[in-house]
Scaffold this active site. Structure first.
Site, PDB file in Angstrom:
ATOM      1  CG  HIS A 268      -2.101   0.915   1.040  1.00  0.00           C
ATOM      2  ND1 HIS A 268      -2.034   2.264   1.288  1.00  0.00           N
ATOM      3  CD2 HIS A 268      -3.347   0.654   0.579  1.00  0.00           C
ATOM      4  CE1 HIS A 268      -3.209   2.792   0.996  1.00  0.00           C
ATOM      5  NE2 HIS A 268      -4.019   1.850   0.558  1.00  0.00           N
ATOM      6  CG  ASP A 319      -8.344  -4.696  -3.356  1.00  0.00           C
ATOM      7  OD1 ASP A 319      -9.555  -4.535  -3.152  1.00  0.00           O
ATOM      8  OD2 ASP A 319      -7.648  -3.890  -3.997  1.00  0.00           O
TER       9      ASP A 319
HETATM   10  N1  ACO Z   1       3.952  -7.927  -3.948  1.00  0.00           N
HETATM   11  C1  ACO Z   1       5.308  -7.984  -3.832  1.00  0.00           C
HETATM   12  N2  ACO Z   1       6.068  -6.915  -3.582  1.00  0.00           N
HETATM   13  C2  ACO Z   1       5.457  -5.740  -3.427  1.00  0.00           C
HETATM   14  C3  ACO Z   1       4.060  -5.605  -3.513  1.00  0.00           C
HETATM   15  C4  ACO Z   1       3.304  -6.757  -3.789  1.00  0.00           C
HETATM   16  N3  ACO Z   1       1.972  -6.695  -3.904  1.00  0.00           N
HETATM   17  N4  ACO Z   1       3.713  -4.321  -3.322  1.00  0.00           N
HETATM   18  C5  ACO Z   1       4.848  -3.667  -3.124  1.00  0.00           C
HETATM   19  N5  ACO Z   1       5.905  -4.515  -3.186  1.00  0.00           N
HETATM   20  C6  ACO Z   1       7.293  -4.178  -3.018  1.00  0.00           C
HETATM   21  C7  ACO Z   1       7.837  -3.644  -4.354  1.00  0.00           C
HETATM   22  O1  ACO Z   1       8.357  -4.676  -5.151  1.00  0.00           O
HETATM   23  C8  ACO Z   1       8.875  -2.669  -3.867  1.00  0.00           C
HETATM   24  O2  ACO Z   1       9.988  -3.408  -3.436  1.00  0.00           O
HETATM   25  P1  ACO Z   1      11.482  -2.934  -3.827  1.00  0.00           P
HETATM   26  O3  ACO Z   1      11.601  -1.577  -3.169  1.00  0.00           O
HETATM   27  O4  ACO Z   1      12.321  -3.999  -3.278  1.00  0.00           O
HETATM   28  O5  ACO Z   1      11.467  -2.831  -5.329  1.00  0.00           O
HETATM   29  C9  ACO Z   1       8.252  -2.065  -2.620  1.00  0.00           C
HETATM   30  O6  ACO Z   1       7.381  -3.073  -2.112  1.00  0.00           O
HETATM   31  C10 ACO Z   1       7.481  -0.776  -2.884  1.00  0.00           C
HETATM   32  O7  ACO Z   1       6.491  -1.061  -3.874  1.00  0.00           O
HETATM   33  P2  ACO Z   1       5.895  -0.018  -4.894  1.00  0.00           P
HETATM   34  O8  ACO Z   1       5.213  -0.744  -6.000  1.00  0.00           O
HETATM   35  O9  ACO Z   1       6.948   0.977  -5.273  1.00  0.00           O
HETATM   36  O10 ACO Z   1       4.848   0.720  -3.972  1.00  0.00           O
HETATM   37  P3  ACO Z   1       3.749   1.740  -4.460  1.00  0.00           P
HETATM   38  O11 ACO Z   1       3.426   2.553  -3.285  1.00  0.00           O
HETATM   39  O12 ACO Z   1       4.149   2.423  -5.702  1.00  0.00           O
HETATM   40  O13 ACO Z   1       2.527   0.789  -4.874  1.00  0.00           O
HETATM   41  C11 ACO Z   1       0.719  -0.653  -4.746  1.00  0.00           C
HETATM   42  C12 ACO Z   1       1.480   0.469  -4.054  1.00  0.00           C
HETATM   43  C13 ACO Z   1       0.364  -0.253  -6.170  1.00  0.00           C
HETATM   44  C14 ACO Z   1      -0.563  -0.912  -3.976  1.00  0.00           C
HETATM   45  C15 ACO Z   1       1.620  -1.924  -4.768  1.00  0.00           C
HETATM   46  O14 ACO Z   1       1.871  -2.333  -3.445  1.00  0.00           O
HETATM   47  C16 ACO Z   1       1.021  -3.045  -5.569  1.00  0.00           C
HETATM   48  O15 ACO Z   1       1.193  -3.099  -6.797  1.00  0.00           O
HETATM   49  N6  ACO Z   1       0.254  -3.975  -4.907  1.00  0.00           N
HETATM   50  C17 ACO Z   1      -0.417  -5.030  -5.635  1.00  0.00           C
HETATM   51  C18 ACO Z   1      -1.746  -4.536  -6.171  1.00  0.00           C
HETATM   52  C19 ACO Z   1      -2.755  -4.283  -5.078  1.00  0.00           C
HETATM   53  O16 ACO Z   1      -2.947  -5.092  -4.197  1.00  0.00           O
HETATM   54  N7  ACO Z   1      -3.447  -3.147  -5.184  1.00  0.00           N
HETATM   55  C20 ACO Z   1      -4.506  -2.763  -4.261  1.00  0.00           C
HETATM   56  C21 ACO Z   1      -4.049  -1.638  -3.378  1.00  0.00           C
HETATM   57  S1  ACO Z   1      -5.306  -1.184  -2.216  1.00  0.00           S
HETATM   58  C22 ACO Z   1      -6.423  -0.353  -3.145  1.00  0.00           C
HETATM   59  O17 ACO Z   1      -6.106   0.355  -4.056  1.00  0.00           O
HETATM   60  C23 ACO Z   1      -7.825  -0.553  -2.869  1.00  0.00           C
END
Ligand code: ACO
Length: 383
Positions: A268, A319
């Site tokens: 998140h 989610d």
């Molecule tokens: N699975 C594995 N690793 C993850 C995940 C995940 N779901 N989410 C974040 N990370 C890791 C990234 O790989 C990154 O690691 P690194 O720094 O080693 O490269 C770090 O955590 C930061 O992740 P970002 O993607 O840069 O975080 P951001 O804040 O941009 O994205 C998001 C947030 C889009 C929710 C992301 O966590 C994601 O893609 N999650 C999966 C999709 C999801 O569940 N979305 C629903 C969110 S809640 C909502 O909108 C209702």
């Protein structure tokens, strides 16, 4: 070229606008470090357990929890506005049956504006009437589309039922059990608003141009559809189905993370700890699993959660446990995100109203990196 040598005095915002405060709000507060969340100052855990979705909509729109009389008066138009214009139902019947329900919802929300007597009026009174209609009808649209695509007639809303109960009734054609209604009502309460998430921001951007509420909500539905936002609940359930058995969760996650895949339902932008909505959603998913004597999906989710925690610092988001919860309620997987919209439309409307209270056009800049001062060549002289 960076913003420093751009012509105007602006500095680039962090990627994805992370940590940027857009403006004042008094609707929802998230504490990303403590992992808690409040609607108008009330902890959502209390609201999910003790208040109904209708009370929460009142809270979001009016700023206070209603007494019985106020709630009855507030709920009246929400119930009275549930039916869809017949033209909209006819239109839905013309759409390809394979259309994703989020595509249908996006189109249908926009379509509703043609039949809304207040469509172009953004006075506070008209905004409220439109918010009532959109909140009431979004639920009917989602249920009606599921019936239509399955070759069935939509079921007329039942005014004796609550918003959550009526959705299940319109979807399945039978009165839902108390446990199912409580589960969906709590789910909808937990998802009714969430500060400036991507879809709410989309609604605010549209509103800032002094466009109308239907346009703002249409944009919000489009933003919610993506798998990085609301679409993650469907992807999480698809993952649980693919895993199929709790014993296979560990290996599945190990492989997915080795392949650098994101696990849907984790991570998140704001929460650095567990998403506070995950806790009650997990408990409800378990309760439903026990009720149905079908704990497989809950158990797979628990194993996935543990397997991810072991390897990454990311925690579950809203989610993740929504997925088994909605699946156990018998909601088709591709209705998960539309149902998220059914709950969130109240929050979108609250933010649109707030945006208009202190409106200024939202118009950021890009950090232009391309070439400048190029010499124009006529078309015949270009390679
Ligand atoms: N699975 C594995 N690793 C993850 C995940 C995940 N779901 N989410 C974040 N990370 C890791 C990234 O790989 C990154 O690691 P690194 O720094 O080693 O490269 C770090 O955590 C930061 O992740 P970002 O993607 O840069 O975080 P951001 O804040 O941009 O994205 C998001 C947030 C889009 C929710 C992301 O966590 C994601 O893609 N999650 C999966 C999709 C999801 O569940 N979305 C629903 C969110 S809640 C909502 O909108 C209702």
């Amino acid at each position: 070229m960076t913003a420093e040598n751009n012509s105007n005095d602006v500095r680039p915002a962090p990627s994805g606008l992370e940590g940027v405060i857009f403006g004042p709000s008094s609707i929802t507060f998230l504490d990303g470090h403590r992992g808690c969340m409040f609607y108008r100052g009330y902890n959502i855990l209390d609201l999910a357990e003790k208040a109904t979705y209708e009370e929460v909509v009142h809270l979001l729109w009016e700023g206070s929890l209603p007494g019985r009389e106020k709630l009855a008066a507030f709920t009246k138009p929400l119930v009275a506005q549930r039916a869809l214009p017949p033209e909209v139902i006819r239109f839905l019947k013309e759409l390809p049956k394979k259309s994703h329900p989020m595509e249908v919802l996006r189109t249908a929300v926009s379509l509703l504006s043609h039949f809304d007597p207040d469509a172009a009026d953004s006075s506070p009174e008209a905004l409220r009437r439109k918010a009532e209609r959109l909140t009431a009808k979004t639920s009917t649209l989602v249920a009606a589309w599921d019936r239509i695509r399955n070759g069935k007639e939509p079921i007329a809303p039942d005014p004796s039922l609550s918003h959550a109960a009526n959705f299940l009734y319109m979807l399945k054609g039978e009165k839902p059990s108390v446990i199912d209604v409580q589960a969906l009502d709590a789910y909808m309460t937990l998802l009714a608003d969430h500060d400036l998430n991507a879809s709410t921001f989309a609604a605010c951007v549209v509103t800032s141009t002094l466009s109308d509420l239907h346009s703002a909500v249409t944009a919000a539905v489009g933003a919610l559809k993506g798998p990085l936002h609301g679409g993650a609940n469907e992807k999480a359930m698809e993952m649980f189905l693919e895993i199929g058995d709790p014993s296979k969760a560990e290996a599945y996650i190990e492989k997915a993370l080795a392949e650098k895949k994101k696990i849907m339902g984790f991570g998140h932008r704001v929460y650095k700890v567990e998403d506070p909505r995950s806790v009650p959603l997990k408990a409800i998913a378990r309760r439903l699993g026990e009720d149905r004597k079908e704990l497989r999906w809950f158990e797979i989710a628990v194993k996935v959660e543990a397997a991810v925690y072991k390897r990454k610092t990311v925690k579950t988001n809203v989610d993740f446990y929504s997925a088994p919860l909605l699946y156990l309620l018998g909601i088709p997987i591709d209705l998960f995100t539309p149902l998220f919209a059914v709950a969130r439309v109240a929050g979108w409307c609250a933010h649109v109203v707030e945006q208009l209270e202190h409106n200024r056009l939202i118009r950021p800049r890009t950090d232009y990196m391309g070439p400048t001062d190029r010499t124009f060549a006529p078309i015949d002289q270009r390679g």
